[in-house]
Design an enzyme around this catalytic site. Structure first.
Site, mmCIF file in Angstrom:
data_model
loop_
_atom_site.group_PDB
_atom_site.id
_atom_site.type_symbol
_atom_site.label_atom_id
_atom_site.label_comp_id
_atom_site.label_asym_id
_atom_site.label_seq_id
_atom_site.Cartn_x
_atom_site.Cartn_y
_atom_site.Cartn_z
ATOM 1 N N TYR A 139 0.836 -1.209 0.000
ATOM 2 C CA TYR A 139 0.000 0.000 0.000
ATOM 3 C C TYR A 139 0.866 1.253 0.000
ATOM 4 O O TYR A 139 0.716 2.138 -0.849
ATOM 5 C CB TYR A 139 -0.922 -0.007 1.221
ATOM 6 N N LYS A 143 1.468 4.077 -3.175
ATOM 7 C CA LYS A 143 1.204 5.509 -3.018
ATOM 8 C C LYS A 143 2.466 6.337 -3.268
ATOM 9 O O LYS A 143 2.410 7.432 -3.838
ATOM 10 C CB LYS A 143 0.657 5.791 -1.613
#
Length: 321
Positions: A139, A143
């Site tokens: 994750y 990003k």
């Protein structure tokens, strides 16, 4: 100003949609409803059902907009470990698709929801924007890659862009018509809504180097984030791509959050002990001075207000809002 909000049926997206509409903006919403809820989209917004990976959907929803608030993406750390390709596709490739569509549609302003997960295990007590980035899960990596694409694209195409790195978010928002918008998931993974929904919680680790042995996190009200997005949209002078951390600057341990929640609901929370999660940092708190100096933003709401507002939405959901 007319803006496109991707992920506008999700938690932060639905609150931001309502908040901007209350402040005179026109809003288009693009969402595939994979985790969001159409009933939480403010009825004043124009809703487009579609996916950020589909260029036609993005371009169609972007028509007539002057800016994009890109909030769509996958955001559950544990899921990202199990499905890293899904996270790279949605958060990285999806952002590239947004950028390319903006170029085609001559939209020159972007506000992006980044995350404190890009920093990984902190090496300082407070995390500022110049803290090294070393994400420890897919994750955070996805990003960070998206931030990199935005940085490159902004310099090459004269795009004015801001990445807002959110810390832990809570609370809800009541719009001008007294309709509540808040956090609603089939399976809650965040501490505050889990406490309020289940009245019990697993505490993962009791031996961290903190005052009470439990993890310390920085909690910021979702309305504070919506206000930061509004300030970002209104910022006149940008030098291509800027990054701002958004947090209260104050840490609250798991036990402190539980204690505050017990005060709000007038009930004891059942606590279970579990093993610490691998790689979970003991202390994760934002230094948001840069956002204060350059955006004029400061976190306004306390942990008690965050939990009270989360509880209000929790009760409204139980009454089938």
């Amino acid at each position: 100003m007319k803006v496109l909000i991707t992920g506008g049926a999700g938690y932060i997206g639905s609150v931001t949609t309502a908040y901007l509409l209350d402040n005179g903006y026109e809003v288009n919403v693009l969402d595939n409803l994979s985790t969001g809820h159409e009933k939480l989209i403010d009825k004043r917004a124009k809703f487009f059902f579609g996916d950020i990976l589909d260029s036609n959907s993005v371009i169609n929803s972007m028509t007539g907009c002057e800016a994009v608030v890109h909030l769509a993406g996958k955001a559950i750390v544990s899921e990202s470990v199990l499905k890293p390709d899904l996270y790279m596709e949605n958060n990285h490739i999806g952002t590239i698709n947004i950028l390319n569509s903006m170029k085609k549609m001559l939209v020159s302003k972007l506000v992006f929801s980044s995350t404190c997960a890009v920093y990984g295990n902190p090496i300082s007590r407070l995390i500022a924007e110049d803290h090294p980035t070393n994400p420890i899960n897919p994750y955070g990596k996805s990003k960070l890659l998206a931030d990199g694409e935005i940085d490159r694209f902004s310099k090459e195409n004269n795009l004015n862009s801001i990445s807002l790195r959110f810390f832990n978010v809570g609370g809800s928002y009541k719009n001008n018509s007294n309709i509540l918008f808040g956090e609603l998931h089939d399976e809650e993974t965040h501490l505050i809504p889990k406490i309020l929904k289940n009245r019990s919680i697993n505490i993962y680790g009791r031996d961290f180097e903190t005052l009470d042995g439990t993890c310390v996190r920085d909690y910021v009200h979702v309305v504070d984030l919506a206000r930061a997005i509004k300030l970002s949209l209104e910022k006149k002078r940008l030098e291509y791509h800027k990054i701002y951390n958004l947090g209260s600057g104050n840490g609250s341990s798991v036990l402190e959050v539980i204690e505050e929640a017990e005060k709000v609901i007038f009930s004891e929370i059942t606590k279970y002990n579990g093993p610490p999660i691998n790689g979970d940092p003991a202390y994760l708190v934002s230094d948001s001075k840069l956002a204060n100096m350059e955006l004029g933003w400061v976190s306004e709401f306390s942990l008690n207000k965050i939990i009270n507002d989360s509880y209000a939405f929790n009760q409204a959901v139980n009454l089938d809002i």
